[in-house]
Design a protein around this motif. Structure first.
Motif, short mmCIF file in Angstrom:
data_model
loop_
_atom_site.label_atom_id
_atom_site.label_comp_id
_atom_site.label_asym_id
_atom_site.label_seq_id
_atom_site.Cartn_x
_atom_site.Cartn_y
_atom_site.Cartn_z
N LYS B 55 13.66 11.54 -10.41
CA LYS B 55 13.45 11.08 -11.79
C LYS B 55 12.16 10.26 -11.88
N LYS B 56 11.97 9.41 -10.87
CA LYS B 56 10.76 8.57 -10.87
C LYS B 56 9.49 9.41 -10.77
N VAL B 57 9.54 10.42 -9.86
CA VAL B 57 8.37 11.29 -9.67
C VAL B 57 8.11 12.10 -10.94
N GLU B 58 9.20 12.59 -11.55
CA GLU B 58 9.08 13.39 -12.78
C GLU B 58 8.45 12.56 -13.90
N GLU B 59 8.90 11.33 -14.01
CA GLU B 59 8.36 10.42 -15.04
C GLU B 59 6.87 10.19 -14.83
N ALA B 60 6.52 10.01 -13.53
CA ALA B 60 5.11 9.78 -13.19
C ALA B 60 4.26 10.99 -13.55
N ARG B 61 4.81 12.20 -13.24
CA ARG B 61 4.07 13.43 -13.53
C ARG B 61 3.88 13.61 -15.03
N GLU B 62 4.95 13.30 -15.80
CA GLU B 62 4.87 13.42 -17.26
C GLU B 62 3.77 12.54 -17.84
N LYS B 63 3.58 11.41 -17.17
CA LYS B 63 2.52 10.49 -17.62
C LYS B 63 1.16 10.91 -17.09
N GLY B 64 1.14 11.99 -16.30
CA GLY B 64 -0.13 12.50 -15.76
C GLY B 64 -0.62 11.73 -14.56
N ILE B 65 0.31 11.00 -13.92
CA ILE B 65 -0.10 10.21 -12.73
C ILE B 65 0.01 11.09 -11.49
N GLU B 66 -1.08 11.23 -10.76
CA GLU B 66 -1.05 12.01 -9.52
C GLU B 66 -0.75 11.07 -8.36
N ILE B 67 0.10 11.58 -7.45
CA ILE B 67 0.51 10.73 -6.32
C ILE B 67 -0.70 10.42 -5.44
N GLU B 68 -0.83 9.16 -5.10
CA GLU B 68 -1.96 8.74 -4.26
C GLU B 68 -1.45 8.24 -2.91
N PHE B 69 -2.37 8.21 -1.95
CA PHE B 69 -2.02 7.71 -0.62
C PHE B 69 -1.88 6.19 -0.66
N GLN B 70 -0.72 5.70 -0.24
CA GLN B 70 -0.47 4.25 -0.21
C GLN B 70 0.23 3.90 1.09
N PRO B 71 -0.52 3.55 2.15
CA PRO B 71 0.14 3.22 3.41
C PRO B 71 1.04 1.99 3.24
N ASP B 72 2.20 2.03 3.85
CA ASP B 72 3.09 0.87 3.73
C ASP B 72 3.67 0.47 5.09
N VAL B 73 4.43 -0.61 5.09
CA VAL B 73 4.97 -1.17 6.33
C VAL B 73 5.96 -0.19 6.96
N LYS B 74 6.73 0.49 6.10
CA LYS B 74 7.74 1.42 6.62
C LYS B 74 7.07 2.53 7.43
N ALA B 75 5.92 3.00 6.96
CA ALA B 75 5.21 4.07 7.67
C ALA B 75 4.75 3.58 9.03
N THR B 76 4.29 2.34 9.10
CA THR B 76 3.86 1.75 10.37
C THR B 76 5.05 1.60 11.30
N PHE B 77 6.17 1.16 10.74
CA PHE B 77 7.39 0.98 11.51
C PHE B 77 7.89 2.30 12.09
N LEU B 78 7.72 3.38 11.30
CA LEU B 78 8.17 4.71 11.75
C LEU B 78 7.52 5.13 13.06
N ARG B 79 6.27 4.70 13.25
CA ARG B 79 5.53 5.06 14.46
C ARG B 79 6.17 4.45 15.71
N LEU B 80 6.92 3.37 15.51
CA LEU B 80 7.53 2.69 16.65
C LEU B 80 8.90 3.29 17.01
N LEU B 81 9.45 4.03 16.08
CA LEU B 81 10.79 4.60 16.32
C LEU B 81 10.74 5.80 17.26
N PRO B 82 11.77 5.97 18.09
CA PRO B 82 11.84 7.17 18.96
C PRO B 82 12.31 8.38 18.13
#
Lengths: 44, 370
Positions: B55-82
């Protein structure tokens, strides 16, 4: 999972956008597609 | 899930001891329904989360917002996981044989959570002995008609189109999300015979000056690409005219077999034993170089119009790729070395220059869970 397809396909001879001779995608970003449906077509 | 299972097992054991131990074996029989309920709850929660995200992505698309790259802490944390171990454990879990009476419930729960069409399944639900078997299910005859037009290229998978277009820029870059691209060479491997022209000619007119006819080009791209693979500079080189790409994302509920997009000769296979990051929309916009870091199998060959490559990229939950044309290939193996080599394992199919012929619509590969 994701699949990336990279391929050569015929190009349009002219620079007109409506020239149907070259390869044209029949889909656009966000579309749902199923196995066997055309991704794109071309004419000679 | 384990908490829920423990609770159930605890209460069952208490009941067993109050019965004088006569029904001691009943304790374990409660574990299965407990785990099923926990699984159903988890799938329900995932479904709710997915609906909210969609729903959130659909709302963003309707507003014409294109998804952009946004590095976050979770992505960094993922690198540490086995992630590889997690993926393999998930594969083990989903391969556990399920009692016959429970199979339809499990399949329906999965289908409901991830929007699978159960009517297309080739077998009755009771016949899928594990979730993994259901996941890689074949479809009923005629469920996926192949477009008969000889001048069309068909989709190899069920999924959502993430990107498609023509490769034009120097280095042949594909956009992951707005503001972040990856090189096709990084995806396919430096030894790929991707048809490129040297010299960084980004302008189409300059390329046309080469006066290479279509026919000549088809014959010569082997020479261009194979003559000096070590000398060629992929970054400054430009893709030849008429080189296209299409990125298709398969959701967990989608049919997960890969079919041939055209009649083609598969000449080589490259296996990159990379990482196993998730490949969902969130991961796409938060993890840099996601597609070129993950484990993948690349098939390269020729079709009537020239070069063709198909890269099947694994993820945490769907980590291994099985090739029907090379059943002995094993992916998502435990890592033996701490530092994994970047060099892919490569194989050229026999006979040399012909490889393996695959017809349009033929099954080529399947993504397995874990």
């Amino acid at each position: 999972s994701t699949v990336v397809l990279i391929f050569q396909a015929p190009m349009t001879e002219s620079h007109e956008d409506d020239d149907p001779s070259g390869f044209r995608f029949c889909i656009k970003q966000g579309d749902r597609i199923r196995v066997g449906q055309a991704l794109g077509r071309w004419k000679e | 899930a384990s908490f829920f299972a423990k609770k159930l097992s605890g209460s069952a054991q208490a009941r067993a001891s109050s019965d004088g131990g006569a029904a001691g074996s009943e304790g374990s029989s409660y574990l299965v329904p407990g785990a099923t309920v926990a699984t159903l709850l988890m799938l329900g929660a995932l479904h709710a989360r997915r609906l909210y995200d969609d729903k959130k992505v659909e709302e963003a698309r309707e507003k014409g917002i294109e998804i952009e790259f946004q590095p976050d802490v979770k992505a960094t944390f993922l690198r540490l996981l086995p992630l590889r171990s997690i993926s393999r454990f998930w594969g083990f879990l989903t391969n556990v044989e399920v009692p016959v009476w429970m199979r339809p419930y499990l399949c329906r729960a999965w289908a409901r959570a991830f929007h699978s069409n159960l009517e297309e399944a080739a077998l009755p639900l009771e016949e899928y002995s594990s979730l993994q078997e259901f996941f890689v299910r074949a479809l009923k005859e005629g469920s996926r008609p192949i477009d008969p037009d000889p001048k069309c290229l068909v989709s190899p998978v069920d999924g959502t189109i993430l990107r498609c277009g023509e490769l034009k820029a120097a280095g042949a870059m594909i956009e992951q999300v707005k503001g972040l691209s990856y090189s096709v060479y990084a995806l396919l491997g430096a030894s790929s015979f991707l048809p490129m022209v040297a010299g960084g000619k980004t302008n189409e007119d300059e390329v046309e000056k080469e006066s290479v006819t279509e026919e000549e080009r088809k014959k010569s791209w082997w020479r261009v690409s194979l003559a000096s693979p070590k000398i060629r500079d992929p970054v400054s080189a430009c893709p030849m005219k008429g080189l296209f790409y299409c990125v298709i994302y398969l959701r967990p509920g989608d049919y997960h077999r890969v079919h041939s997009p055209a009649n083609w000769n598969v000449l080589s296979r490259r296996h990159f034993s990379g990482r196993l990051f998730p490949l969902n929309e969130r991961a796409t916009r938060t993890i840099r170089n996601l597609y070129v870091e993950n484990e993948r199998v690349v098939l390269e060959g020729l079709w009537q119009e020239g070069f063709m490559a198909l890269a099947a990229i694994g993820a945490t939950n769907i980590g291994s790729i099985e090739l029907y044309i090379e059943p002995e290939l094993r992916t998502n193996r435990p890592k033996k070395k701490l530092l994994q080599s970047e060099t892919p394992e490569e194989r050229f199919y026999e006979p040399e220059g012909v490889g393996i012929m695959s017809k349009k619509g033929d099954e080529m590969a399947v993504f397995n869970m874990g």
